[in-house]
Design a protein around this motif. Structure first.
Motif, PDB file in Angstrom:
ATOM      1  N   UNK A  52      32.278  56.419  46.663  1.00 40.60           N
ATOM      2  CA  UNK A  52      31.254  57.221  45.982  1.00 40.60           C
ATOM      3  C   UNK A  52      31.638  58.698  45.907  1.00 40.60           C
ATOM      4  N   UNK A  53      32.480  59.120  46.833  1.00 36.24           N
ATOM      5  CA  UNK A  53      32.800  60.541  46.923  1.00 36.24           C
ATOM      6  C   UNK A  53      33.672  61.016  45.762  1.00 36.24           C
ATOM      7  N   UNK A  54      34.419  60.090  45.122  1.00 36.61           N
ATOM      8  CA  UNK A  54      35.304  60.487  44.028  1.00 36.61           C
ATOM      9  C   UNK A  54      34.572  61.160  42.883  1.00 36.61           C
ATOM     10  N   UNK A  55      33.572  60.492  42.286  1.00 35.89           N
ATOM     11  CA  UNK A  55      32.832  61.133  41.197  1.00 35.89           C
ATOM     12  C   UNK A  55      32.110  62.410  41.632  1.00 35.89           C
ATOM     13  N   UNK A  56      31.539  62.384  42.835  1.00 39.62           N
ATOM     14  CA  UNK A  56      30.826  63.570  43.330  1.00 39.62           C
ATOM     15  C   UNK A  56      31.794  64.737  43.491  1.00 39.62           C
ATOM     16  N   UNK A  57      32.973  64.451  44.044  1.00 37.97           N
ATOM     17  CA  UNK A  57      33.967  65.500  44.255  1.00 37.97           C
ATOM     18  C   UNK A  57      34.431  66.076  42.923  1.00 37.97           C
ATOM     19  N   UNK A  58      34.621  65.204  41.940  1.00 35.95           N
ATOM     20  CA  UNK A  58      35.037  65.674  40.617  1.00 35.95           C
ATOM     21  C   UNK A  58      34.008  66.634  40.035  1.00 35.95           C
ATOM     22  N   UNK A  59      32.729  66.285  40.173  1.00 38.29           N
ATOM     23  CA  UNK A  59      31.659  67.153  39.683  1.00 38.29           C
ATOM     24  C   UNK A  59      31.623  68.463  40.452  1.00 38.29           C
TER      25      UNK A  59
END
Length: 465
Positions: free
Chosen positions: A283-290
């Motif tokens: 889940x952290x991938x999309x959040x980190x990208x944002x």
């Protein structure tokens, strides 16, 4: 300072907490870890980067001793212009002012381009929406102008959100590593063999660049409450917060993998994403990208504010057209200067969009190299100014603060500048002759500033103290 209110920024508009957040936003901690510090881990001192960060903190604390002492004597929106001119004369102040203005304008444009690039990647990867990077970059540029129009207090609110989320993500990752791999934390990262092994000079430069902009609190001096006290407090506070964060997070990254250096060397840009995804979940991938996109936007806001205030200050003091020194009658913000900054960003983005060029491969190397050299030069010149002013009796204080510390800082910073020149392709990530020649633009800016200061009349000269 001109008594006409049309040429004065709003006083008492910025508190110490706002200044700290604006400074932190300029450094963009999340992106500093993902770029400069990951590169140091890969090609600099390896895991000894953690120890190098501590040494760089010492260098910057030594520099700050004199810098903060000078901030109590000089309050001006063109901080380096006034600080360097105070001790080294108006010509050096003018030369430095144009160097800073060029570097900060390019940095603001670069941050907007980065918002476009990473925003495009995030939308494509996670939402399946294909929005051209340059569209997002132009929207971000327009948004920075709107926020700048209403003042730094609005930017401060944006930066609160960005800073809290950045630190929360980085802290959550570091704590997860402590919980799952406590044995990975080794005091060996501080051992002399680790710190001075590998390419120590390159590691120092990358680490210093990670703090670039931490001294920017002085630029808000004219708008700050209790400026002569709070500028120093904000500078030290931001420096300590950033240093503790960088050391803890980089130590966690070194502990997160059996061979963190090998992982970094394989793809430095993907190191932080890989580490956070491994320890916090997919889940952290999309959040980190944002978050990276918003981190660059916060940096764009801050650089826009800094560049605008430099142009405002220089126009007020006769280096640039006088119209740029006017402020909005209600918000007391440098709207004309901010509008010019907006135009600069558009003029930067459009050619890259028309050419269909990759902004990260083409534009970012140029910005990183110019910004690195400019900041190192400005900090070294500021240190020399403090020593010279003390020798002339223009500033008083403890010998350590006004003579010893600035002298040590000047030597250390000049040494870093030499390393940047010697390793310019590694710093920029490009061996293009065009990119290698771009720092000459700093020389052109300095020459213009020098002669502009020389030809100004006495009545145009600013009160630097």
């Amino acid at each position: 300072m001109n008594p006409d209110g049309n040429h004065q920024l709003r006083p008492n508009a910025v508190g110490i907490f706002d200044m700290i957040l604006m400074v932190i936003a300029v450094t963009a901690p999340l992106t500093a870890v993902a770029s400069n510090l990951s590169l140091s881990l890969a090609f600099g001192a390896g895991v000894g980067t953690v120890g190098v960060l501590v040494l760089v903190l010492v260098i910057l604390l030594v520099f700050s001793a004199g810098y903060v002492a000078l901030s109590r004597q000089v309050v001006n929106a063109g901080a380096y212009f006034a600080y360097i001119g105070f001790g080294l004369g108006r010509r050096m102040g003018g030369a430095s002012a144009l160097v800073a203005t060029l570097a900060y304008n390019l940095a603001a444009a670069g941050m907007s381009v980065a918002v476009g690039y990473f925003g495009h990647l995030g939308l494509s990867a996670y939402l399946g929406v294909d929005v051209p990077w340059w569209v997002i970059a132009l929207v971000a540029t327009g948004a920075t102008w709107v926020v700048g129009y209403f003042g730094v207090t609005i930017a401060g609110k944006v930066n609160v959100f960005v800073a809290v989320t950045e630190f929360a993500m980085l802290l959550a990752f570091a704590i997860a590593v402590v919980a799952r791999r406590p044995g990975g934390f080794s005091a060996g990262v501080f051992a002399p063999g680790a710190v001075f092994g590998g390419n120590f000079g390159l590691a120092v430069v990358f680490c210093i660049l990670s703090f670039a902009g931490y001294e920017a609190a002085a630029i808000y001096g004219e708008e700050a409450r209790s400026a002569r006290r709070n500028v120093g407090r904000a500078t030290y506070s931001a420096l300590i917060v950033l240093a503790v964060t960088f050391v803890f997070v980089m130590w966690a990254i070194a502990a997160a993998f059996p061979d963190a250096v090998a992982v970094a060397q394989a793809d430095p840009g993907a190191l932080l994403v890989a580490a956070i995804t491994a320890y916090l979940g997919s889940w952290a991938g999309p959040v980190l990208s944002l978050m990276i996109t918003f981190s660059f936007f916060a940096a764009a806001l801050s650089f826009h504010a800094i560049a605008s205030r430099y142009m405002f200050s220089l126009a007020r003091d006769g280096f640039l057209p006088r119209g740029l020194s006017r402020v909005h009658p209600r918000w007391r913000t440098p709207v004309p200067a901010g509008t010019v900054q907006l135009v600069v960003c558009v003029l930067v983005v459009v050619p890259f969009a028309v050419a269909g060029a990759d902004p990260i491969v083409t534009f970012f190397p140029a910005v990183s190299g110019i910004t690195a050299l400019a900041i190192i030069y400005l900090m070294a010149a500021c240190s020399a100014s403090i020593v010279t002013a003390a020798a002339r009796g223009r500033i008083t204080g403890p010998v350590w603060t006004v003579r010893v510390a600035p002298s040590i800082a000047c030597v250390a910073l000049v040494s870093c500048g030499v390393v940047i020149v010697a390793h310019y392709p590694e710093i920029t990530g490009s061996d293009s002759p065009v990119i290698s020649a771009l720092p000459l633009s700093l020389v052109v800016a300095a020459v213009y500033g020098w002669f502009a200061a020389r030809t100004r009349t006495v009545t145009e000269q600013p009160a630097l103290a």
